[in-house]
Write an enzyme that holds these catalytic residues in place. Structure first.
Site, PDB file in Angstrom:
ATOM      1  N   GLU A 244       0.830  -1.203   0.000  1.00 17.89           N
ATOM      2  CA  GLU A 244       0.000   0.000   0.000  1.00 17.89           C
ATOM      3  C   GLU A 244       0.866   1.255   0.000  1.00 17.89           C
ATOM      4  O   GLU A 244       2.010   1.237   0.454  1.00 17.89           O
ATOM      5  CB  GLU A 244      -0.910   0.027   1.230  1.00 17.89           C
ATOM      6  CG  GLU A 244      -1.897  -1.114   1.316  1.00 17.89           C
ATOM      7  CD  GLU A 244      -2.965  -1.058   0.246  1.00 17.89           C
ATOM      8  OE1 GLU A 244      -3.166   0.021  -0.356  1.00 17.89           O
ATOM      9  OE2 GLU A 244      -3.599  -2.095   0.004  1.00 17.89           O
ATOM     10  N   GLU A 263      -6.698  -1.433  13.696  1.00 15.10           N
ATOM     11  CA  GLU A 263      -6.244  -2.806  13.915  1.00 15.10           C
ATOM     12  C   GLU A 263      -5.894  -3.060  15.378  1.00 15.10           C
ATOM     13  O   GLU A 263      -6.082  -4.168  15.883  1.00 15.10           O
ATOM     14  CB  GLU A 263      -5.047  -3.116  13.011  1.00 15.10           C
ATOM     15  CG  GLU A 263      -5.323  -2.976  11.518  1.00 15.10           C
ATOM     16  CD  GLU A 263      -6.495  -3.810  11.039  1.00 15.10           C
ATOM     17  OE1 GLU A 263      -6.752  -4.889  11.626  1.00 15.10           O
ATOM     18  OE2 GLU A 263      -7.172  -3.386  10.083  1.00 15.10           O
ATOM     19  N   ALA A 398       0.191  20.258  -7.646  1.00 16.89           N
ATOM     20  CA  ALA A 398       0.750  21.595  -7.825  1.00 16.89           C
ATOM     21  C   ALA A 398       1.203  21.751  -9.264  1.00 16.89           C
ATOM     22  O   ALA A 398       1.654  20.790  -9.895  1.00 16.89           O
ATOM     23  CB  ALA A 398       1.923  21.824  -6.871  1.00 16.89           C
TER      24      ALA A 398
END
Length: 543
Positions: A244, A263, A398
């Site tokens: 991830e 968790e 940006a």
């Protein structure tokens, strides 16, 4: 076999110039398809499973259908879908509609949602009436918000250990996030936690990829899907998917602090909550300004371990954690020397990237930014607000525009525009006022069009900077940018005439003349102007 070939010259990414090419290509496809059907239909060796099959697999994995019998009748599937829809606050139809499929694909915890709609209703009823009652009966059930009776720690002082962590996140930041996550639960209960770095611990936190010998159905599935899972007492382990994109101070990826706190709740014995805004809701929750724990989370942990000794619950707003993390970040940035080690973003991720009129790169991560000269010399990090007062703590995209010499910043559903003197009058504006989507993937100035280009999901938008209105015929599909992958998080129109797209540690070089990607590689080792000095960095995975 009949073959159709269309030869075209140079093409700009403009709809009016490419329409005739599209018509020729479509005609070619139709002719080829006709010939294919005449000869015979192709056979897919590994056709994708139908949506119904994937949905049943999901319902089995998360406890809505029995896994022992994979042949489920329509009534069983309908009931399971209704329970899932009820828990996730969707219209309860019992049908696999688009909203249900979308919810099933959302990032979430990998722990099962074992109890059905009736059990969840009984739990909520018990919160208000001091016990749980069977429907239409006076009999009380002794059920609490944990997986099974007895699945709790039989002591109040627990130890924890962080086995490893993502290499792109500083150890100090991860330690702060873990410590704060445990503090959330100790502030709301009679529990106390202490970190140990060696030896055994009651609760262990570790990061893995894919299959990690954790039992059937617990293999991690890469980015998205199941972010993490945990085990109830007294095993006391929480595992996180290393694949991830974890973040602590940015808006792209998944906030590690929120997932750790969730968790940890499981390692204490808490089940998933049906309350939409509860931390223990099964689906990923972003860090906001409000308090992290809901009334349901507090009630659940106190059912197991009692109230704090002081008798008073201390709530932690998300904004407090964000401020503490920013203070840590600023203190650490003061000790970083440009000539000592590569900047932290070289470990794998940044939030945004752009380049000004002098060819100086500006790299944004969290509340800080770095400037990098064309030769690769990197400055010390500075807070965003030092140069652009009024910006939020972090941004999502940006872009510097050569046309008007202004900086454009995107965060959430708002857009800021800065000149050298500061934020322009009337800004920030809502993205919708400019015809742009919220939470963009990236933005960049494209000299070939003379406008600002914004990527979001499968589409790209074009903003006319003179009128601040979207150009006609847009948004269009990202297929126009041949070879550019989905989900890029930065792009730069470079002085060499190429456009460089970035995703995690990879880059793709797009040639506007050929209208396609002509090269790719690792930006931290190949592009000197990113400021990483050609040094390759490994993650801190000691397993």
């Amino acid at each position: 076999m009949r073959t159709c070939v269309v030869v075209v010259g140079k093409m700009n990414i403009l709809p009016e110039k490419s329409l005739w090419i599209f018509v020729l290509q479509l005609s070619c496809v139709l002719l080829t398809l006709k010939a294919t059907v005449t000869v015979g239909s192709p056979v897919l060796l590994n056709p994708p499973p139908p949506p119904e099959t994937s949905a049943e697999n999901f319902l089995e994995k998360y406890g809505y259908l029995e896994e022992e019998n994979h042949q489920h009748n329509d009534t069983e599937v309908n009931t399971a879908l209704r329970e899932f829809q009820w828990l996730t606050h969707l219209p309860v139809t019992g049908r696999l509609d688009s909203a249900t499929r979308h919810q099933m694909a959302a990032p979430r915890c990998g722990v099962r949602d074992d109890r059905g709609q009736q059990a969840w209703a009984q739990k909520v009823n018990g919160i208000f009436h001091g016990g749980l009652t069977k429907p239409n009966s006076g009999q009380r059930l002794r059920r609490k918000r944990h997986s099974q009776l007895g699945e709790r720690w039989h002591k109040r002082h627990l130890t924890y250990q962080v086995v490893n962590w993502p290499g792109h996140l500083p150890r100090g930041q991860v330690a702060l996030a873990v410590r704060t996550a445990f503090q959330l639960w100790s502030n709301a209960s009679a529990l106390a936690f202490r970190e140990v770095t060696q030896g055994s611990a009651d609760i262990r936190l570790a990061f893995y990829e894919g299959e990690h010998n954790d039992g059937m159905g617990n293999a991690f599935d890469g980015p998205g899907g199941a972010l993490a899972h945990a085990f109830f007492p007294c095993r006391g382990e929480a595992h996180f998917d290393m694949a991830e994109r974890w973040t602590l101070n940015g808006y792209k990826g998944h906030n590690l602090f929120m997932v750790i706190a969730h968790e940890v709740g499981h390692t204490l014995g808490l089940e998933h909550s049906p309350v939409r805004h509860a931390l223990m809701s099964p689906y990923y929750k972003k860090l906001g300004k409000a308090t992290v724990l809901s009334w349901d989370d507090i009630t659940a942990v106190q059912q197991l371990y009692g109230k704090p000794e002081s008798g008073q619950v201390i709530q932690l707003p998300g904004q407090v954690f964000s401020s503490a993390l920013r203070d840590w970040e600023l203190s650490e940035s003061g000790t970083w020397k440009p000539d000592s080690t590569p900047p932290p973003y070289c470990r794998g991720f940044f939030d945004a990237l752009t380049m000004d009129q002098d060819g100086t790169s500006l790299v944004f991560r969290g509340g800080l930014f770095w400037t990098v000269s064309p030769a690769g010399n990197t400055s010390s990090p500075l807070p965003l607000q030092n140069r652009w007062p009024g910006l939020p703590l972090a941004i999502e995209a940006a872009a510097y525009s050569e046309m008007d010499n202004k900086f454009y910043f995107f965060k959430g559903r708002r857009v800021w525009r800065y000149s050298s003197s500061g934020v322009d009058p009337g800004f920030p504006l809502r993205s919708s006022e400019l015809g742009l989507p919220g939470h963009p993937d990236q933005a960049f100035y494209y000299p070939r069009l003379g406008h600002l280009v914004v990527f979001k999901g499968q589409l790209y938008f074009v903003l006319n900077l003179g009128t601040l209105r979207p150009e006609p015929y847009y948004p269009r599909s990202l297929d126009d940018w041949r070879g550019v992958p989905r989900g890029t998080n930065g792009a730069v129109s470079h002085p060499d005439g190429q456009v460089y797209f970035f995703k995690e540690r990879h880059y793709w070089r797009f040639d506007p003349e050929k209208v396609q990607v002509t090269g790719e590689g690792m930006w931290d080792t190949e592009l000197e102007w990113t400021g990483c000095l050609g040094t390759h960095h490994r993650g801190n995975n000691i397993l």
